[in-house]
Design an enzyme around this catalytic site. Structure first.
Site, PDB file in Angstrom:
ATOM      1  N   HIS A 137       0.843  -1.205   0.000  1.00 17.54           N
ATOM      2  CA  HIS A 137       0.000   0.000   0.000  1.00 17.54           C
ATOM      3  C   HIS A 137       0.880   1.257   0.000  1.00 17.54           C
ATOM      4  O   HIS A 137       0.660   2.188  -0.783  1.00 17.54           O
ATOM      5  CB  HIS A 137      -0.908  -0.037   1.242  1.00 17.54           C
ATOM      6  CG  HIS A 137      -1.780   1.160   1.427  1.00 17.54           C
ATOM      7  ND1 HIS A 137      -3.090   1.201   1.012  1.00 17.54           N
ATOM      8  CD2 HIS A 137      -1.525   2.370   1.983  1.00 17.54           C
ATOM      9  CE1 HIS A 137      -3.606   2.393   1.306  1.00 17.54           C
ATOM     10  NE2 HIS A 137      -2.675   3.120   1.899  1.00 17.54           N
ATOM     11  N   GLU A 138       1.911   1.255   0.848  1.00 14.96           N
ATOM     12  CA  GLU A 138       2.809   2.425   0.929  1.00 14.96           C
ATOM     13  C   GLU A 138       3.560   2.640  -0.383  1.00 14.96           C
ATOM     14  O   GLU A 138       3.677   3.763  -0.877  1.00 14.96           O
ATOM     15  CB  GLU A 138       3.810   2.244   2.077  1.00 14.96           C
ATOM     16  CG  GLU A 138       3.184   2.336   3.449  1.00 14.96           C
ATOM     17  CD  GLU A 138       2.312   3.563   3.600  1.00 14.96           C
ATOM     18  OE1 GLU A 138       2.782   4.676   3.357  1.00 14.96           O
ATOM     19  OE2 GLU A 138       1.132   3.398   3.945  1.00 14.96           O
ATOM     20  N   HIS A 141       1.450   4.283  -2.943  1.00 15.99           N
ATOM     21  CA  HIS A 141       1.345   5.751  -2.816  1.00 15.99           C
ATOM     22  C   HIS A 141       2.483   6.411  -3.602  1.00 15.99           C
ATOM     23  O   HIS A 141       2.283   7.411  -4.284  1.00 15.99           O
ATOM     24  CB  HIS A 141       1.436   6.175  -1.341  1.00 15.99           C
ATOM     25  CG  HIS A 141       0.140   6.091  -0.597  1.00 15.99           C
ATOM     26  ND1 HIS A 141      -1.025   6.662  -1.050  1.00 15.99           N
ATOM     27  CD2 HIS A 141      -0.177   5.522   0.604  1.00 15.99           C
ATOM     28  CE1 HIS A 141      -2.003   6.436  -0.170  1.00 15.99           C
ATOM     29  NE2 HIS A 141      -1.510   5.752   0.833  1.00 15.99           N
ATOM     30  N   GLU A 195      -6.206   6.967  -1.190  1.00 12.05           N
ATOM     31  CA  GLU A 195      -6.273   5.727  -0.411  1.00 12.05           C
ATOM     32  C   GLU A 195      -6.833   4.577  -1.254  1.00 12.05           C
ATOM     33  O   GLU A 195      -6.278   3.475  -1.243  1.00 12.05           O
ATOM     34  CB  GLU A 195      -7.141   5.928   0.839  1.00 12.05           C
ATOM     35  CG  GLU A 195      -6.441   6.678   1.949  1.00 12.05           C
ATOM     36  CD  GLU A 195      -5.129   6.031   2.329  1.00 12.05           C
ATOM     37  OE1 GLU A 195      -5.135   4.875   2.776  1.00 12.05           O
ATOM     38  OE2 GLU A 195      -4.076   6.662   2.150  1.00 12.05           O
TER      39      GLU A 195
HETATM   40 ZN   LIG Z   1      -2.579   5.076   2.403  1.00  9.63          ZN
END
Ligand SMILES: [Zn+2]
Length: 263
Positions: A137-138, A141, A195
């Site tokens: 997830h990071e 980003h 997100e």
């Molecule tokens: Zn996030």
């Protein structure tokens, strides 16, 4: 209009004139005050500055077993990130484990500069699959250029300007407003749109790297359980998009073939 408002107004106008519109890997148009290459360059120094206090206190990569575990998980994710966005082969990827049992957090700056706090691993009793979901997830980003987006917000905020002013006199002389913005950006919440993008790209990176997609759901469940009442840095910078769990659950069947063939 008083003079400080006027200055802010002029700053915003100038920043707007300097801004450019780009399209990220999720296909979304982003209005940027900071280019990705600028974000990557500033993040190098911001990374050093952010880690420095932990390094001084001996809280960086202090547990070899934990470091090895995190390294082996992120190495697989980085391999997938490079396949997803080939130009990231030129990034100077890096992961550090911050020995801070009270902090539940993890991040990835522009250019692949990552950290995970022992508080996240220990308090969540995170499995390898769940750590892979957090870091996937990071990384997403960063792949979707969200750092530059948050830096753009930080640039226009007093926080970055103040941080810049307090560090401008430091002997290293390496802090620029952009570096300050990259540091401040770490503490700003992502938008719910960002997100959702990071959830979608992250679960795919992790599945292709051989990590169970079901862990994306259990991760966020654990996160909200630990979070209830406590203020988790991670939850404040990663606000929950509508129906996050439901949306992730819906993605699992599509991810299973990637996961199974990677295993
Ligand atoms: Zn996030």
């Amino acid at each position: 209009m008083n003079s400080s408002y006027f200055k802010t107004f002029i700053t915003i106008i100038i920043l707007f004139l300097l801004s450019a519109c780009v399209t990220n890997i999720a296909g979304r148009k982003q209005i940027m005050l900071v280019s990705e290459s600028n974000a990557i360059e500033s993040s190098k120094q911001a990374y050093i500055n952010t880690l420095e206090p932990f390094k001084k206190k001996g809280q960086l990569d202090s547990n070899p077993k934990m470091v090895q575990r995190v390294n082996s998980i992120t190495a697989k994710l980085i391999k997938q990130a490079k396949l997803k966005r080939p130009e990231t082969k030129n990034w100077q990827w890096s992961i550090k484990v911050i020995d801070d049992p009270k902090t539940v957090n993890a991040w990835c700056m522009a250019g692949g500069k990552m950290a995970i706090y022992t508080g996240l691993i220990n308090q969540l009793k995170a499995t390898d699959d769940e750590i892979a979901q957090v870091m996937g997830h990071e990384i997403s980003h960063a792949l979707a250029n969200h750092t530059a987006e948050r830096m753009s917000v930080a640039m226009a905020s007093d926080l970055a300007v103040n941080l810049y002013k307090t560090t401008i006199g430091d002997s290293s002389g390496t802090t620029s407003l952009a570096t300050a913005a990259a540091q401040v950006a770490l503490k700003l919440p992502n938008s719910r749109t960002s997100e959702s993008e990071a959830d979608k790209i992250g679960i795919e990176l992790a599945a292709k790297a051989g990590f169970n997609p079901n862990a994306a759901v259990t991760l966020w469940q654990k996160m909200s359980k630990v979070g209830g009442g406590n203020s988790l840095e991670f939850l404040s910078t990663h606000p929950s998009p509508a129906n996050r769990e439901k949306a992730l659950k819906k993605m699992i069947p599509k991810m299973m073939p990637f996961y199974q063939s990677a295993k």
